[in-house]
Design an enzyme around this catalytic site. Structure first.
Site, PDB file in Angstrom:
ATOM      1  N   PHE A 150     -19.528  13.016 -21.253  1.00 41.16           N
ATOM      2  CA  PHE A 150     -19.863  12.692 -22.646  1.00 41.16           C
ATOM      3  C   PHE A 150     -21.137  13.366 -23.122  1.00 41.16           C
ATOM      4  CE2 PHE A 150     -22.709   9.684 -20.564  1.00 41.16           C
ATOM      5  CZ  PHE A 150     -23.821   9.752 -21.382  1.00 41.16           C
ATOM      6  N   LYS A 174      -9.616  18.345 -20.713  1.00 42.82           N
ATOM      7  CA  LYS A 174      -9.567  16.878 -20.804  1.00 42.82           C
ATOM      8  C   LYS A 174     -11.001  16.447 -21.117  1.00 42.82           C
ATOM      9  CE  LYS A 174     -10.355  13.275 -19.286  1.00 42.82           C
ATOM     10  NZ  LYS A 174     -11.300  12.349 -19.967  1.00 42.82           N
ATOM     11  N   GLU A 177     -13.544  10.810 -23.064  1.00 44.21           N
ATOM     12  CA  GLU A 177     -12.919   9.900 -24.020  1.00 44.21           C
ATOM     13  C   GLU A 177     -13.972   9.254 -24.914  1.00 44.21           C
ATOM     14  OE1 GLU A 177     -13.325   9.707 -20.862  1.00 44.21           O
ATOM     15  OE2 GLU A 177     -13.496   7.673 -20.075  1.00 44.21           O
ATOM     16  N   SER A 227     -20.266  12.424 -13.237  1.00 43.03           N
ATOM     17  CA  SER A 227     -21.091  11.706 -12.258  1.00 43.03           C
ATOM     18  C   SER A 227     -20.666  12.076 -10.833  1.00 43.03           C
ATOM     19  CB  SER A 227     -20.936  10.206 -12.475  1.00 43.03           C
ATOM     20  OG  SER A 227     -19.586   9.866 -12.355  1.00 43.03           O
ATOM     21  N   CYS A 282     -28.286  15.947 -17.460  1.00 39.81           N
ATOM     22  CA  CYS A 282     -28.259  16.083 -15.995  1.00 39.81           C
ATOM     23  C   CYS A 282     -29.484  16.837 -15.506  1.00 39.81           C
ATOM     24  CB  CYS A 282     -27.004  16.809 -15.556  1.00 39.81           C
ATOM     25  SG  CYS A 282     -26.999  18.515 -16.085  1.00 39.81           S
ATOM     26  N   GLU A 382     -29.176   7.691  -9.913  1.00 40.41           N
ATOM     27  CA  GLU A 382     -29.389   8.357 -11.199  1.00 40.41           C
ATOM     28  C   GLU A 382     -29.401   7.264 -12.276  1.00 40.41           C
ATOM     29  OE1 GLU A 382     -26.017  10.674 -12.649  1.00 40.41           O
ATOM     30  OE2 GLU A 382     -27.402  12.139 -13.500  1.00 40.41           O
TER      31      GLU A 382
HETATM   32  P1  NAD Z   1     -18.131  10.451 -15.717  1.00 41.62           P
HETATM   33  O1  NAD Z   1     -18.091  10.914 -14.309  1.00 41.62           O
HETATM   34  O2  NAD Z   1     -18.038   9.003 -15.990  1.00 41.62           O
HETATM   35  O3  NAD Z   1     -16.947  11.141 -16.573  1.00 41.62           O
HETATM   36  C1  NAD Z   1     -16.756  12.530 -16.570  1.00 41.62           C
HETATM   37  C2  NAD Z   1     -15.281  12.837 -16.846  1.00 41.62           C
HETATM   38  O4  NAD Z   1     -14.486  12.304 -15.775  1.00 41.62           O
HETATM   39  C3  NAD Z   1     -14.736  12.203 -18.128  1.00 41.62           C
HETATM   40  O5  NAD Z   1     -13.868  13.125 -18.736  1.00 41.62           O
HETATM   41  C4  NAD Z   1     -13.978  10.985 -17.644  1.00 41.62           C
HETATM   42  O6  NAD Z   1     -12.881  10.642 -18.443  1.00 41.62           O
HETATM   43  C5  NAD Z   1     -13.490  11.407 -16.275  1.00 41.62           C
HETATM   44  N1  NAD Z   1     -13.417  10.292 -15.335  1.00 41.62           N
HETATM   45  C6  NAD Z   1     -14.164   9.169 -15.316  1.00 41.62           C
HETATM   46  N2  NAD Z   1     -13.842   8.387 -14.270  1.00 41.62           N
HETATM   47  C7  NAD Z   1     -12.854   9.042 -13.612  1.00 41.62           C
HETATM   48  C8  NAD Z   1     -12.108   8.756 -12.437  1.00 41.62           C
HETATM   49  N3  NAD Z   1     -12.321   7.658 -11.732  1.00 41.62           N
HETATM   50  N4  NAD Z   1     -11.187   9.660 -12.038  1.00 41.62           N
HETATM   51  C9  NAD Z   1     -10.975  10.790 -12.726  1.00 41.62           C
HETATM   52  N5  NAD Z   1     -11.658  11.111 -13.854  1.00 41.62           N
HETATM   53  C10 NAD Z   1     -12.584  10.253 -14.282  1.00 41.62           C
HETATM   54  O7  NAD Z   1     -19.478  11.075 -16.333  1.00 41.62           O
HETATM   55  P2  NAD Z   1     -20.141  10.801 -17.752  1.00 41.62           P
HETATM   56  O8  NAD Z   1     -20.735   9.442 -17.739  1.00 41.62           O
HETATM   57  O9  NAD Z   1     -19.235  11.189 -18.851  1.00 41.62           O
HETATM   58  O10 NAD Z   1     -21.323  11.902 -17.740  1.00 41.62           O
HETATM   59  C11 NAD Z   1     -22.579  11.684 -17.184  1.00 41.62           C
HETATM   60  C12 NAD Z   1     -22.678  12.243 -15.784  1.00 41.62           C
HETATM   61  O11 NAD Z   1     -22.425  13.639 -15.802  1.00 41.62           O
HETATM   62  C13 NAD Z   1     -24.060  12.107 -15.185  1.00 41.62           C
HETATM   63  O12 NAD Z   1     -23.940  11.728 -13.839  1.00 41.62           O
HETATM   64  C14 NAD Z   1     -24.655  13.507 -15.298  1.00 41.62           C
HETATM   65  O13 NAD Z   1     -25.661  13.804 -14.345  1.00 41.62           O
HETATM   66  C15 NAD Z   1     -23.445  14.324 -15.067  1.00 41.62           C
HETATM   67  N6  NAD Z   1     -23.610  15.662 -15.600  1.00 41.62           N
HETATM   68  C16 NAD Z   1     -23.793  16.681 -14.712  1.00 41.62           C
HETATM   69  C17 NAD Z   1     -24.010  17.971 -15.182  1.00 41.62           C
HETATM   70  C18 NAD Z   1     -24.215  19.103 -14.213  1.00 41.62           C
HETATM   71  O14 NAD Z   1     -24.108  20.234 -14.641  1.00 41.62           O
HETATM   72  N7  NAD Z   1     -24.495  18.865 -12.953  1.00 41.62           N
HETATM   73  C19 NAD Z   1     -24.032  18.214 -16.553  1.00 41.62           C
HETATM   74  C20 NAD Z   1     -23.834  17.149 -17.425  1.00 41.62           C
HETATM   75  C21 NAD Z   1     -23.617  15.881 -16.931  1.00 41.62           C
END
Ligand code: NAD
Length: 497
Positions: A150, A174, A177, A227, A282, A382
Site C-alpha cells: 500500500f 495485483k 487492496e 512485509s 521501507c 518493524e
Molecule cells: P503486505 O505484506 O501486508 O501486503 C503486500 C501485498 O501482499 C498486498 O498486495 C497484499 O494484498 C498481499 N498480501 C497480504 N497478505 C498476503 C498473504 N498472506 N498472502 C499473499 N499475499 C498477501 O504489506 P503492506 O502492509 O501493504 O506494505 C508494507 C510493507 O511493505 C512493510 O513491511 C514495508 O517495509 C514493505 N515494503 C518494502 C519495500 C522494499 O522495497 N523492501 C518497499 C515498500 C514497502
C-alpha cells in the site's frame, strides 16, 4: 452504491462477478472511496490466458518499438503527475508534496525502461577458438506477476511492469487492496500510450488471489514488495512451484550519528526520515544510533520532532498524514505501549493525537523513545509508524556491530564530517543501501534497489540492470561458418578446435 474498482483483463476494464468486496477507505475520515473486488478464479484464469496469448506477439515487437511506446507512457505520466498524486493523497493520506514524489520516483523507472534496447544488449567475443565466435542475448520469460504494497501505490507498480513489459514480457499486476485507485490510473494511461491489448492485466484481491497466481503453471516470474512474513510465504510458495521470485520486504533502518556531524543537518534529516509519510516507508529511519557525545542532541531532536504535525493531504502545513488503516494504527499504538512496558523512555508520545474535526482518522503523532535495548520488541519488529527509537553507543565499531546483528538489512546511513568514519562504515556495514550524509539512500533506477538479509528474498533485485536480468533468460550462441577448409575426422574431445 459505491464506485467499483474494475479489473483489467484482455484490454478491457471489466466489473468483477465476485461477491467478495473490500472497502477502500479514506484514512483521514473512514469514508468509502470505492469497493475492491476479490477476483474470481475464472477471472484470474482469463487474465493469465490473455497474457499468455499476448506474449506470443509482444515478444516479437522490436525493442526500439517497445521503447517508443514507453517514451509515450512516461510523457503521459508526467503530464498527469498532479492528478495522479491527488488520487494517491486521497487514498493513502500522504501530503500532496509527498504524493508527487511517489509518482515521480515511479516515472524515473519508466524513463529507465525507455533505454531498453541498450539494457538488453548481450555480449560478444570473437575467436573464442579459431574462427568460432560466441555471443549471448537475452529473451523475455513469458507472463510475469507483480504483487505490490500500500505504501507506494504509484512508485512500486512502476518499479515492476514497465521494465518487465519493456523486456518483452506480459504482466499481471495485483495491487494493494488498500489503495487500488492510483495503480488503476497508471493502467488507464498505459492504455492511452498505445500498448497492445493483453500486455498488461490487473486483478484485485488478497491472499486467495495471490496464491492462485503463485501456483499457476503459466506464470514464469513473481515480483513482490511487502512485509517480511508475507514475502517469506510468497518466496517459498513461488519457488516451490519453480518460478523465479524476487521479494523486497520489511526493514529496520538505522542512522548513525557521529559527534563530528553537523548537528542541525542531523536533526532536520532525522525528523524528515523518521516521521515523513507517517513512517510508512521501507527506507524510513526508525533507529538513530548516537555515538559518543552526539547523545547530547537528544533534547533538541525531541523539540524538532514535536513540531512535526500530522494533517490532511491538502494542508500545506501538514508534515505527514494519517496511517493507512485503523488496524495499522492499533498495531503502532500497541507497540508504543509495549515499548513503555519494556522500560524504554518515551520522550514524546503521539498515541493520543487527534486532528480537530477528523476524529476518525488513523492519526498517530511523532513519537520518540530513548534508552532502547536491542532485545525489546519495539527494536526487533518493524513498527511502520512515525516512531523513532534512539540508542546510545560509545564507538562507531559498536554502532556497526549493532546494525549487523539486526535481522533486516534494507537501508542505513551515517552522518559525519569524517571521510575515514564514512569509509569504515560503508565497508563494514552489512546492509544493502548505505547513505553518507543522506538519510534515505534509495538508489535511482539505473542502479538497483538492493536490500539484504530479511529485507530481500531472491537474487536479482528490483529495477536497474538486475531487473532486466530478472525478467529475461540468457541464451549463449557459439557459432562457426565453414570456408571450404579441409575436413578432418570426428573430434572426440570436449575442446573447441
Ligand atoms: P503486505 O505484506 O501486508 O501486503 C503486500 C501485498 O501482499 C498486498 O498486495 C497484499 O494484498 C498481499 N498480501 C497480504 N497478505 C498476503 C498473504 N498472506 N498472502 C499473499 N499475499 C498477501 O504489506 P503492506 O502492509 O501493504 O506494505 C508494507 C510493507 O511493505 C512493510 O513491511 C514495508 O517495509 C514493505 N515494503 C518494502 C519495500 C522494499 O522495497 N523492501 C518497499 C515498500 C514497502
Amino acid at each position: 452504491m459505491h464506485q467499483q474498482v474494475p479489473l483489467f483483463i484482455n484490454g478491457e476494464f471489466v466489473e468483477s462477478q465476485s461477491s467478495r468486496r473490500l472497502p477502500n477507505l479514506n484514512p483521514a475520515t473512514q469514508l468509502i472511496l470505492a469497493e475492491v473486488p476479490c477476483a474470481t478464479r475464472d477471472e484470474i484464469e482469463q487474465a493469465i490466458a490473455s497474457a499468455k496469448d499476448a506474449f506470443q506477439t509482444w515478444k516479437e515487437v522490436p525493442a526500439p518499438e517497445r521503447a517508443r511506446l514507453m517514451l509515450r507512457y512516461q510523457a503521459l505520466l508526467k503530464e498527469h503527475q498532479d492528478e495522479i498524486a491527488e488520487t494517491l493523497s486521497q487514498e493513502t493520506g500522504k501530503t500532496f508534496a509527498d504524493a508527487k514524489g511517489d509518482v515521480w520516483r515511479g516515472i524515473e523507472v519508466v524513463e529507465h525502461a525507455c533505454n531498453i534496447p541498450s539494457l538488453m544488449m548481450g555480449e560478444t567475443l570473437e575467436n573464442v577458438a579459431r574462427e568460432i565466435d560466441t555471443y549471448s542475448m537475452v529473451q523475455p520469460l513469458g507472463v510475469c506477476v507483480g504483487i505490490t504494497p500500500f505504501n507506494f501505490p504509484a512508485m512500486i507498480p512502476l518499479w515492476m511492469f514497465p521494465l518487465a513489459i519493456a523486456c518483452g514480457n506480459t504482466f499481471i499486476l495485483k495491487p494493494s487492496e488498500q489503495d487500488p485507485l492510483t495503480p488503476m490510473r497508471l493502467v488507464e494511461l498505459f492504455v492511452e500510450a498505445g500498448f497492445p491489448k493483453g500486455v498488461l492485466q490487473v486483478i484485485h484481491g488478497d491472499r486467495e488471489q495471490v496464491d492462485q497466481l503463485l501456483t499457476h503453471p503459466d506464470i514464469k516470474a513473481i515480483s513482490f514488495v511487502g512485509s517480511a512474513p508475507v514475502g517469506q510465504h510468497i518466496y517459498r510458495t513461488g519457488t516451490q512451484h519453480l518460478k523465479r521470485v524476487q521479494c523486497m520486504t520489511g526493514a529496520k533502518n538505522h542512522m548513525v550519528v557521529m559527534p563530528d556531524a553537523d548537528k542541525q543537518q542531523v536533526i532536520n534529516h532525522l525528523v524528515g526520515a523518521s516521521v515523513g509519510a507517517a513512517g510508512q516507508r521501507c527506507m524510513a529511519i526508525s533507529v538513530a544510533v548516537f555515538v559518543g557525545n552526539s547523545r547530547e542532541w537528544l533534547d533538541d531532536l525531541r523539540t524538532a520532532m514535536a513540531q512535526a504535525k500530522p494533517g490532511l493531504w491538502n494542508d500545506e502545513d501538514a508534515s505527514f498524514g494519517p496511517l493507512i488503516s485503523p488496524q495499522a494504527k492499533q498495531r503502532v499504538l500497541s507497540l508504543i505501549r509495549e515499548g513503555k512496558q519494556e522500560g524504554a523512555n518515551c520522550l514524546l508520545d503521539g498515541s493520543d493525537f487527534v486532528l480537530p474535526d477528523y476524529p476518525d482518522g488513523n492519526w498517530v503523532g511523532p513519537t520518540l523513545f530513548s534508552n532502547v535495548q536491542p532485545e525489546m520488541k519495539i527494536y526487533q519488529e518493524e513498527i511502520f509508524g512515525p516512531v523513532l527509537l534512539t540508542i546510545q553507543v560509545d564507538t562507531l565499531e559498536e554502532a556497526v556491530e549493532l546494525i549487523n546483528r539486526n535481522p533486516f538489512g534494507n537501508g542505513t546511513s551515517i552522518f559525519t564530517a569524517s571521510g575515514g568514519a564514512a569509509r569504515y562504515f560503508q565497508h563494514h556495514v552489512q546492509v544493502g543501501q548505505v547513505g553518507i550524509n543522506v538519510p534515505i539512500p534509495v538508489p535511482l533506477p539505473f542502479f538497483s534497489f538492493t536490500g539484504w538479509r530479511n529485507s530481500f528474498y531472491g537474487d536479482q533485485h528490483a529495477y536497474g540492470k538486475q531487473a532486466v536480468r530478472f525478467y529475461t533468460e540468457t541464451k549463449t550462441v557459439t557459432a562457426r561458418w565453414f570456408n571450404n577448409e579441409a575436413v578432418s575426422g570426428p573430434n572426440m574431445t570436449i575442446q573447441l578446435k
